[in-house]
Design an enzyme around this catalytic site. Structure first.
Site, PDB file in Angstrom:
ATOM      1  N   GLY A   1       0.857  -1.181   0.000  1.00  0.00           N
ATOM      2  CA  GLY A   1       0.000   0.000   0.000  1.00  0.00           C
ATOM      3  C   GLY A   1       0.894   1.232   0.000  1.00  0.00           C
ATOM      4  O   GLY A   1       1.871   1.307   0.770  1.00  0.00           O
TER       5      GLY A   1
ATOM      6  N   ASP B   1      -1.309   4.644  -6.263  1.00  0.00           N
ATOM      7  CA  ASP B   1       0.127   4.461  -6.033  1.00  0.00           C
ATOM      8  C   ASP B   1       0.938   5.622  -6.591  1.00  0.00           C
ATOM      9  O   ASP B   1       2.073   5.863  -6.176  1.00  0.00           O
ATOM     10  CB  ASP B   1       0.611   3.145  -6.647  1.00  0.00           C
ATOM     11  CG  ASP B   1       0.212   1.992  -5.747  1.00  0.00           C
ATOM     12  OD1 ASP B   1      -0.969   1.605  -5.781  1.00  0.00           O
ATOM     13  OD2 ASP B   1       1.077   1.529  -4.987  1.00  0.00           O
TER      14      ASP B   1
ATOM     15  N   ARG C   1      10.413  -1.847  -4.807  1.00  0.00           N
ATOM     16  CA  ARG C   1       9.213  -1.905  -5.671  1.00  0.00           C
ATOM     17  C   ARG C   1       9.198  -0.613  -6.493  1.00  0.00           C
ATOM     18  O   ARG C   1       9.498   0.456  -5.955  1.00  0.00           O
ATOM     19  CB  ARG C   1       7.898  -2.019  -4.868  1.00  0.00           C
ATOM     20  CG  ARG C   1       7.650  -3.414  -4.316  1.00  0.00           C
ATOM     21  CD  ARG C   1       6.235  -3.534  -3.734  1.00  0.00           C
ATOM     22  NE  ARG C   1       5.237  -3.866  -4.741  1.00  0.00           N
ATOM     23  CZ  ARG C   1       3.917  -3.857  -4.500  1.00  0.00           C
ATOM     24  NH1 ARG C   1       3.455  -3.478  -3.317  1.00  0.00           N
ATOM     25  NH2 ARG C   1       3.070  -4.193  -5.434  1.00  0.00           N
TER      26      ARG C   1
HETATM   27  O1  MRU Z   1       0.348  -4.151  -4.664  1.00  0.00           O
HETATM   28  P1  MRU Z   1      -0.231  -3.384  -3.515  1.00  0.00           P
HETATM   29  O2  MRU Z   1      -1.109  -4.206  -2.638  1.00  0.00           O
HETATM   30  O3  MRU Z   1       0.831  -2.612  -2.752  1.00  0.00           O
HETATM   31  O4  MRU Z   1      -1.159  -2.288  -4.214  1.00  0.00           O
HETATM   32  C1  MRU Z   1      -1.822  -1.363  -3.407  1.00  0.00           C
HETATM   33  C2  MRU Z   1      -2.764  -0.515  -4.148  1.00  0.00           C
HETATM   34  O5  MRU Z   1      -2.875  -0.563  -5.346  1.00  0.00           O
HETATM   35  C3  MRU Z   1      -3.533   0.494  -3.338  1.00  0.00           C
HETATM   36  O6  MRU Z   1      -4.786   0.733  -3.926  1.00  0.00           O
HETATM   37  C4  MRU Z   1      -2.752   1.812  -3.306  1.00  0.00           C
HETATM   38  O7  MRU Z   1      -1.447   1.593  -2.858  1.00  0.00           O
HETATM   39  C5  MRU Z   1      -3.406   2.802  -2.454  1.00  0.00           C
HETATM   40  S1  MRU Z   1      -3.198   2.392  -0.736  1.00  0.00           S
HETATM   41  C6  MRU Z   1      -3.862   3.588   0.231  1.00  0.00           C
END
Ligand code: MRU
Length: 335
Positions: free
Chosen positions: A47, A236, A89
């Site tokens: 996240g 993101d 990442r």
């Molecule tokens: O791959 P992830 O689980 O890290 O992806 C997270 C998301 O796409 C969320 O929607 C985004 O980070 C917003 S979190 C407040």
């Protein structure tokens, strides 16, 4: 409950291991940069806002390591390890933002305590910022829909577990729920790693919000059938032109929302806004391992040898976004 925190006694990062949810709420202590990088890569901590805090605390861990290893070049060690955290990442802009917030205090060995203090300060900052944007987002949704109580669609997990404590999109839901203004939430399950069914449903049930999980393919149909009044997601990265990069499967919801004429709202802190990247096409979209798609918990769900393309994120063009809500403002693309 804090998703990510700093343990001062142990000089370690403590996270909820999100790979174990919903069955097991397990806190894990990470005492060096390698352990943190591994946790980020396998989505034990995930996240965008949580990754921002992880980036800063990763620099704090590097400072601790430099002392522990009696490094000959402690500042060089911290800078090297900071870049390893940043590279763990590629898509969430918050990760590098958090690294840079801590590195900004690095000015020789004497600055090490201040680097750690600055990193720890991001924990409380994240809570305050996401609480503020959640309240703003709740106000906006009531204004946009003119409804006293809403049914909402969301994707992936943009809750407290994607941040420190208050979520972004689910923070908006939480703020609405505290006003008695949520009828129901539809949570896309979010293939392949199921952040929606594993983590968002976990959070909604702890909040006491009525919710149903749908498979990703049903998400646009929920909207087309008029079962929700608005879509709210996190991000993101928000590019300079307003393009929104979020978990793959967000774009179809935006298309369906535009077709149905309901608001598509993005809730994200200012740290997710990336003025240096012009448009979504310029963003490095993480492509993860094929076996996340072709198997589940080690059991194959495709014939042996089947390949898969597994992009973790997609780009929602700015013209499909009704509004982006941050802790400071409401931006309505293409403004
Ligand atoms: O791959 P992830 O689980 O890290 O992806 C997270 C998301 O796409 C969320 O929607 C985004 O980070 C917003 S979190 C407040």
């Amino acid at each position: 409950m804090r998703t990510i925190d700093w343990d001062t006694d142990a000089s370690a990062v403590v996270i909820v291991d999100q790979t174990r949810l919903p069955g097991c709420l397990e806190f894990v202590s990470l005492s060096d940069v390698d352990a943190l990088v591994d946790a980020i890569r396998r989505l034990a901590v995930r996240g965008a806002p949580a990754l921002g805090v992880a980036g800063a605390l990763g620099v704090a861990l590097a400072v601790v390591e430099a002392g522990r290893h009696r490094s000959a070049d402690p500042v060089g060690h911290v800078r090297l390890r900071a870049e390893q955290v940043r590279a763990s990442r590629p898509t969430a802009v918050n990760l590098g933002w958090g690294v840079d917030r801590a590195l900004a205090r690095l000015d020789g060995v004497d600055s090490f305590p201040e680097v750690i203090r600055a990193a720890i300060a991001l924990i409380d900052e994240d809570i305050a910022v996401n609480r503020a944007l959640s309240i703003r987002g709740a106000d906006l949704l009531i204004e946009l829909t003119g409804l006293p109580s809403l049914a909402i669609q969301t994707h992936c997990n943009a809750g407290g577990l994607a941040c420190v404590e208050w979520g972004t999109a689910l923070g908006v839901v939480r703020a609405l729920h505290e006003r008695g203004a949520v009828r129901e939430v539809f949570a896309d399950e979010t293939r392949p790693l199921l952040q929606g069914s594993r983590i968002t449903a976990f959070e909604l049930s702890r909040m006491g919000v009525r919710h149903r999980v749908v498979v990703d393919g049903a998400g646009p149909t929920v909207i087309a059938r008029g079962m929700v009044d608005a879509v709210v997601v996190g991000a993101d990265r928000v590019c300079a032109n307003g393009d929104v990069v979020n978990k793959v499967g967000t774009y179809p919801l935006a298309l369906a929302a535009a077709r149905a004429g309901i608001p598509f709202v993005v809730a994200a802190p200012e740290s997710t806004i990336d003025d240096a990247t012009a448009r979504g096409d310029d963003v490095h979209i993480e492509v993860r391992a094929a076996d996340e798609v072709t198997s589940m918990n080690g059991v194959a769900n495709a014939p042996a040898g089947t390949d898969a393309w597994n992009p973790a994120f997609d780009v929602t063009p700015a013209d499909l976004v009704t509004a982006i809500v941050t802790e400071l403002r409401v931006v309505r693309p293409p403004s």
